[in-house]
Design a protein around this motif. Structure first.
Motif, PDB file in Angstrom:
ATOM      1  N   ARG A  34       3.217 -14.426  31.687  1.00 48.22           N
ATOM      2  CA  ARG A  34       2.510 -14.793  30.601  1.00 48.22           C
ATOM      3  C   ARG A  34       1.168 -13.847  30.485  1.00 48.22           C
ATOM      4  O   ARG A  34       0.697 -13.791  29.615  1.00 48.22           O
ATOM      5  N   ALA A  37       2.376 -10.368  29.590  1.00 44.76           N
ATOM      6  CA  ALA A  37       2.597 -10.116  28.437  1.00 44.76           C
ATOM      7  C   ALA A  37       1.134  -9.996  27.493  1.00 44.76           C
ATOM      8  O   ALA A  37       1.126  -9.652  26.364  1.00 44.76           O
ATOM      9  N   GLY A 339       8.735 -20.243  28.089  1.00 48.01           N
ATOM     10  CA  GLY A 339       8.109 -20.281  29.368  1.00 48.01           C
ATOM     11  C   GLY A 339       9.155 -20.642  30.500  1.00 48.01           C
ATOM     12  O   GLY A 339       9.320 -19.661  31.376  1.00 48.01           O
ATOM     13  N   ASP A 352      13.106  -8.486  33.191  1.00 44.31           N
ATOM     14  CA  ASP A 352      12.717  -8.816  31.795  1.00 44.31           C
ATOM     15  C   ASP A 352      13.520  -7.728  31.165  1.00 44.31           C
ATOM     16  O   ASP A 352      14.028  -8.165  30.038  1.00 44.31           O
ATOM     17  N   THR A 360       7.744 -15.855  24.946  1.00 42.81           N
ATOM     18  CA  THR A 360       6.738 -16.308  26.151  1.00 42.81           C
ATOM     19  C   THR A 360       6.553 -17.756  25.601  1.00 42.81           C
ATOM     20  O   THR A 360       5.707 -18.887  26.469  1.00 42.81           O
TER      21      THR A 360
END
Ligand code: AMP
Length: 382
Positions: A34, A37, A339, A352, A360
């Motif tokens: 996160r 991101a 998440g 990923d 997310t």
């Protein structure tokens, strides 16, 4: 619509709402997905001459300043990833200031509009403009997500924009066949999304702890497995809806059981029709995993949320691994929602880039797919 590109940020202070809610173990960040991101929007703003006040939350401190839920480790990781200093709590000389966990203040999550709005007014004093990039929190009517953007010129960040574009692909004329795989602990969290998706998908496969309520609703013995007995009637209706809509509902035919919810509890493979009364189901079996994978690979659009078993224990991670692998082989768009599911695939060694998209936000993406209005998106004009 307000866009990040058209927002005047040069020389301004931007309040940037991020989702930095990362898993921690003994104070160490175990998955920084996160934070990573959030980087594109942070660097975009810095490159355009803005300085940043970043607001975020961690866990559910319920209005208490809990040291174990401090964003301090996040400030350190953010600074490492950006290779530049990040001030934490008090402004120093850095271009970026990260505030402490906003949820340490009860007003952030308050149900009282007045309380939230007073907190939002205080936050608004810290900046000239607002950028909303905390996708994982957009389903929450919280001060920093919902009330604050109304007080400042605002725009969505790159992450929120990207998340919404992917979710639109899943809701507006998805390529078919369209399949969804749901797992995780609780059916109660997913009733809404199941019932909405049953009007949209071709195939729905269900595993994880929640599947035992489905097996119980189908009249099977489930031993000591996780079950939400009060939801059996609702689940019976969902099964009937799937039948009437012609949605193929795929349930496991074999289950890995163990006597206890423990990492080293001895696993046994049984038929889903024969779960012993003193054992609990902790993973879908290999036959089921292969059947789920075969359905996934036939699809052009797949959404997956929730592990197929207790993947944190290696003996019960097989089903989740097989499903994750199948998603990487989809000839079309594969979306991992959430998440926890994202952390699970990374923990199991997937990259990923193996997937079409890793969202997310678990709760946020599920509520979007449920067809709900999300307060944080509404506030950004999305
Ligand atoms: P959720 O947050 O609802 O996506 O649930 C994730 C959690 O569900 C993970 O921590 C898994 O360990 C747990 N889980 C998955 N399968 C089972 C199961 N068969 N029994 C108990 N817990 C499970």
């Amino acid at each position: 619509m307000n866009s990040l590109a058209s927002l005047d940020v040069a020389g301004k202070r931007v309040f940037l709402r991020c989702d930095l809610n990362v898993p921690l173990k003994n104070g160490e960040i175990t998955d920084d997905g996160r934070i990573r991101a959030s980087l594109p929007t942070i660097t975009n703003l810095l490159d355009r001459g803005a300085s940043l006040v970043i607001g975020a939350h961690l866990g559910r401190p319920k209005g208490e300043a809990k040291p174990e839920l401090s964003l301090q480790p996040v400030a350190e990781r953010l600074s490492e990833l950006l290779s530049q200093p990040v001030d934490f709590i008090t402004q120093g000389s850095a271009k970026i200031l990260l505030l402490e966990n906003l949820r340490f203040n009860t007003a952030e999550t308050s149900k009282e509009d007045g309380e939230r709005s007073a907190f939002a007014k205080d936050l608004a004093k810290l900046a000239d403009v607002y950028v909303g990039d905390g996708f994982g929190a957009v389903h929450r009517k919280h001060a920093s997500v919902y009330d604050l953007p109304a007080l400042l010129p605002h725009a969505p960040g790159n992450l929120v924009q990207a998340e919404v574009e992917v979710l639109k692909k899943l809701t507006q004329s998805p390529q078919r066949p369209y399949g969804v795989v749901l797992g995780g602990a609780k059916v109660s969290d997913k009733i809404g999304v199941i019932s909405n998706l049953l009007t949209k998908v071709d195939v729905m496969a269900i595993g994880g702890g929640m599947v035992f309520t489905f097996l119980a609703a189908s009249g099977k013995e489930i031993g000591t497995s996780l079950v939400e007995t009060d939801l059996i009637p609702t689940v019976k209706e969902l099964i009937a809806t799937a039948q009437s809509k012609g949605v193929k509902l795929v349930l496991p035919t074999d289950i890995v059981v163990a006597p206890e919810f423990k990492q080293d509890s001895a696993p046994t493979l049984v038929s889903a029709d024969e779960i012993p009364e003193n054992q609990m189901g902790l993973d879908i079996g290999p036959e089921s995993a292969a059947a789920f994978a075969a359905e996934i690979k036939k699809c052009k659009t797949v959404f997956w949320n929730g592990p197929m078993g207790v993947f944190e224990f290696p003996n019960f991670a097989h089903g989740t691994k097989v499903v994750a692998q199948a998603l990487t082989e989809v000839d079309g768009i594969s979306v991992v929602g959430g998440g926890d599911s994202a952390a699970a695939v990374r923990a199991l060694g997937f990259k990923d880039s193996d997937f079409g998209y890793i969202s997310t936000g678990g709760g946020a993406s599920l509520e979007y797919l449920e067809g709900k209005v999300l307060p944080g998106l509404q506030a950004l004009g999305l």
